[in-house]
Design a protein around this motif. Structure first.
Motif, short mmCIF file in Angstrom:
data_model
loop_
_atom_site.label_atom_id
_atom_site.label_comp_id
_atom_site.label_asym_id
_atom_site.label_seq_id
_atom_site.Cartn_x
_atom_site.Cartn_y
_atom_site.Cartn_z
N LYS A 17 2.00 1.62 -3.49
CA LYS A 17 1.14 2.14 -4.36
C LYS A 17 0.52 3.49 -4.14
CE LYS A 17 -0.20 -0.36 -7.28
NZ LYS A 17 0.22 -0.27 -8.57
N LYS A 18 0.73 3.77 -2.94
CA LYS A 18 -0.40 5.23 -2.36
C LYS A 18 0.15 6.30 -1.81
CE LYS A 18 -4.26 3.64 -4.18
NZ LYS A 18 -4.74 4.36 -5.37
N GLU A 55 -5.99 -6.44 -8.71
CA GLU A 55 -4.55 -6.15 -9.15
C GLU A 55 -3.38 -7.41 -8.59
OE1 GLU A 55 -2.60 -1.88 -7.66
OE2 GLU A 55 -3.37 -3.33 -6.16
N SER A 63 -0.58 -8.01 -7.16
CA SER A 63 0.22 -7.17 -6.05
C SER A 63 1.37 -8.08 -5.56
CB SER A 63 -0.76 -6.91 -4.63
OG SER A 63 -1.15 -8.23 -4.10
N TYR A 69 0.92 -1.12 -0.07
CA TYR A 69 -0.15 -0.01 0.08
C TYR A 69 0.96 1.02 0.06
CZ TYR A 69 -3.57 3.33 1.43
OH TYR A 69 -4.40 4.51 1.61
N LYS A 76 -6.39 2.34 6.13
CA LYS A 76 -6.61 2.37 4.81
C LYS A 76 -6.09 1.34 3.88
CE LYS A 76 -7.45 7.38 4.69
NZ LYS A 76 -6.72 8.73 4.03
N ALA A 77 -4.73 0.91 4.36
CA ALA A 77 -4.04 -0.04 3.75
C ALA A 77 -4.68 -1.52 3.74
CB ALA A 77 -2.76 -0.44 4.45
N ASP A 124 -10.24 -4.60 -0.70
CA ASP A 124 -10.92 -4.17 -1.98
C ASP A 124 -10.36 -4.55 -3.14
OD1 ASP A 124 -12.89 -3.35 -0.21
OD2 ASP A 124 -12.31 -1.35 -0.42
N LYS A 125 -8.92 -4.31 -3.24
CA LYS A 125 -8.35 -4.71 -4.30
C LYS A 125 -7.94 -6.07 -4.72
CE LYS A 125 -8.48 -0.35 -5.69
NZ LYS A 125 -9.13 0.12 -6.71
N LYS A 139 -8.15 -1.78 3.91
CA LYS A 139 -9.26 -1.87 3.20
C LYS A 139 -8.97 -1.67 1.86
CE LYS A 139 -12.28 1.29 6.23
NZ LYS A 139 -13.04 2.42 6.38
N TYR A 140 -7.59 -1.02 1.41
CA TYR A 140 -7.34 -1.18 -0.09
C TYR A 140 -7.07 -2.79 -0.38
CZ TYR A 140 -4.13 -0.31 -4.10
OH TYR A 140 -3.83 -0.58 -5.31
N CYS A 141 -6.32 -3.41 0.27
CA CYS A 141 -5.96 -4.74 0.15
C CYS A 141 -7.00 -5.61 -0.15
CB CYS A 141 -4.86 -5.32 1.07
SG CYS A 141 -3.12 -4.34 0.91
#
Length: 163
Positions: free
Chosen positions: A78-79, A98, A100, A75, A86-87, A93-94, A89-91
């Motif tokens: 990427k961000k 993606e 990764s 994360y 947030k990391a 959701d994605k 949630k990102y992992c």
């Protein structure tokens, strides 16, 4: 509701298949991939190992639970943010979208880690290895049950060549 049958049917109804898929998606998906279950498995291992290794048994958490810090590293890459919520949630959701790189889950890291344990075997490396092994087994079971969700790079070399 499905009643318990003594004879296994030759064919399942659409309703039965939906129930089986829902069970798999709700229970198995959550059992192996949410961080809380990695944490709970580590706590169980700590309880089992404590009579033999005492306070050293807490090291199970290092590679049994905290090894997922590589999700946060991905994360960050990427961000450009270090927010762990947030990391997460990102992992989550994605995961299906993606390819990764989770460096501590690659075959190269796994082989190097087990080589390290073999070369420098002692109670500390043993406990770290036990935590690491239970984590990897849970991830492997998830990959077997949900092959379409394999978006994590298995090999570091392949990921480098692909990107």
């Amino acid at each position: 509701m499905i009643s318990l049958m003594i004879i296994i049917p030759d064919r399942y109804s659409n309703h039965d298949i939906k129930l089986i898929k829902n069970y798999k998606n709700l229970f198995v998906n959550n059992l192996f991939m949410f961080p809380i279950y990695h944490f709970i498995s580590c706590i169980i291992l700590i309880i089992i190992l404590y009579p033999f290794y005492g306070i050293l048994s807490l090291l199970v958490l290092v590679f049994g639970f905290f090894i997922d810090v590589d999700h946060n590293l991905w994360y960050l890459m990427k961000k450009r943010s270090i927010n762990p919520l947030k990391a997460y949630k990102y992992c989550k959701d994605k995961r299906n979208k993606e390819y990764s790189l989770h460096i501590f889950h690659t075959v190269e890291f796994i082989l190097l880690f087990y080589l390290f344990i073999f070369l420098f075997y002692n109670p500390i490396t043993l406990i770290l290895g036990i935590g690491f092994t239970i984590h990897q087994i849970m991830d492997l079971i998830y990959w077997i049950l949900f092959p379409k969700k394999r978006t994590r790079a298995l090999f570091l070399i392949k990921w480098v060549l692909r990107n």
